[in-house]
Design a protein around this motif. Structure first.
Motif, PDB file in Angstrom:
ATOM      1  N   TYR A 139       0.925  -1.162  -0.066  1.00 46.65           N
ATOM      2  CA  TYR A 139       0.319  -0.171  -0.003  1.00 46.65           C
ATOM      3  C   TYR A 139       1.067   0.559   0.061  1.00 46.65           C
ATOM      4  N   ARG A 173       1.981   2.244   3.134  1.00 50.22           N
ATOM      5  CA  ARG A 173       1.569   1.792   4.724  1.00 50.22           C
ATOM      6  C   ARG A 173       3.343   2.324   5.682  1.00 50.22           C
ATOM      7  N   LEU A 184      -5.323   0.342   5.920  1.00 52.63           N
ATOM      8  CA  LEU A 184      -4.324   0.314   4.672  1.00 52.63           C
ATOM      9  C   LEU A 184      -5.894  -0.263   3.259  1.00 52.63           C
TER      10      LEU A 184
END
Length: 213
Positions: free
Chosen positions: A110, A113, A161
Motif C-alpha cells: 500500500y 504503509r 490501509l
C-alpha cells in the motif's frame, strides 16, 4: 514434498539437497544500483530483496548503460546508493529494520504503509511543536517527517490501509493543501539534503540554480 506433488517430474530430477543461502534486504525494500558515492567508477548492484533473479535483467541493462555512457537513461533516484544516510548503515539500525523489510516483501505494498522499526532516530528542532499539532510522522530518509496533521491535542490515526483516498485523514490533508494555495504555509524541510557550495563561482551558480534569490 508439496512442491514435488505440484510438479511430479521434479521427483525424477535428482535434486536431493536444499540449500538456503544468505539474502540481502535494504531499509526501504529498494535495490542498491548505481555508482558508489565514495568512489568514482565503482558501480554497485546489490540489495535485491529476494527478487534478484526477477529483476536481474533490468538491473544489468541499467547498470551497463551507466558504465558505458556515464549516466542512466531512466530515473534511478530510488535505487542510488547515495540515498542512504550514514546512520542507516549501522548494525543497530540494520538489525532492527531488516526484520521488518523481510516481512514486507510479499505483503500488499500500500502507498501509505508505515514503517515501524528503527524510528525516531533523527528529529528536526520543530518536532515537539509539530507533534503538539497532531502530526502524523513518516520515515523520510531516516528523519521523522510530518505528513499531515490531525489537529492540536488529537492523536493521528492512519486508519485502514487501502488503495486510493483514505477517508480517515484525506479531508485533513485536503484542507492543508487549500491553506497552502490560498494562504501561507511553513514547511519543515529538515530531511532534505544540504549542499555546501563555495568558490569564486558559487554566487552565479546559486543565482542560476534556485527558482528565486
Amino acid at each position: 514434498e508439496r512442491a514435488m506433488a505440484r510438479v511430479p517430474s521434479s521427483l525424477e530430477a535428482g535434486a536431493k539437497k536444499l540449500f538456503c543461502g544468505p539474502e540481502s534486504f535494504t531499509p526501504d525494500l529498494g535495490p542498491v544500483v548505481g555508482e558508489a558515492p565514495e568512489l568514482r567508477n565503482y558501480y554497485v548492484a546489490a540489495g535485491m530483496n529476494s527478487i534478484g533473479i526477477l529483476t536481474g535483467g533490468g538491473v544489468g541493462r541499467v547498470l551497463a548503460h551507466n558504465i558505458v555512457h556515464g549516466h542512466a537513461d531512466v530515473d534511478m533516484t530510488a535505487m542510488l546508493p547515495a540515498r542512504f544516510q550514514p546512520h542507516q548503515a549501522t548494525p543497530a539500525y540494520r538489525g532492527a529494520r531488516v526484520v521488518e523489510s523481510l516481512g514486507k516483501v510479499y505483503k500488499c505494498h500500500y502507498p501509505h504503509r508505515p514503517t515501524a522499526t528503527a524510528r525516531r532516530i533523527r528529529r528536526s528542532p520543530l518536532h515537539a511543536q509539530l507533534a503538539a499539532r497532531g502530526a502524523y510522522f513518516r520515515d523520510v530518509s531516516g528523519w521523522e517527517g510530518a505528513d499531515w496533521f490531525a489537529g492540536a491535542g488529537r492523536t493521528p490515526d492512519l486508519g485502514e490501509l487501502r488503495w486510493g483516498r483514505h477517508p480517515e485523514w484525506f479531508g485533513l490533508w485536503a484542507a492543508e493543501h487549500t491553506a497552502c494555495r490560498e494562504g501561507v504555509a511553513l514547511f519543515d524541510m529538515s530531511f532534505m539534503s544540504k549542499f555546501h557550495v563555495q568558490g569564486r563561482a558559487a554566487g552565479p551558480l546559486l543565482d542560476w540554480l534556485p527558482t528565486a534569490r
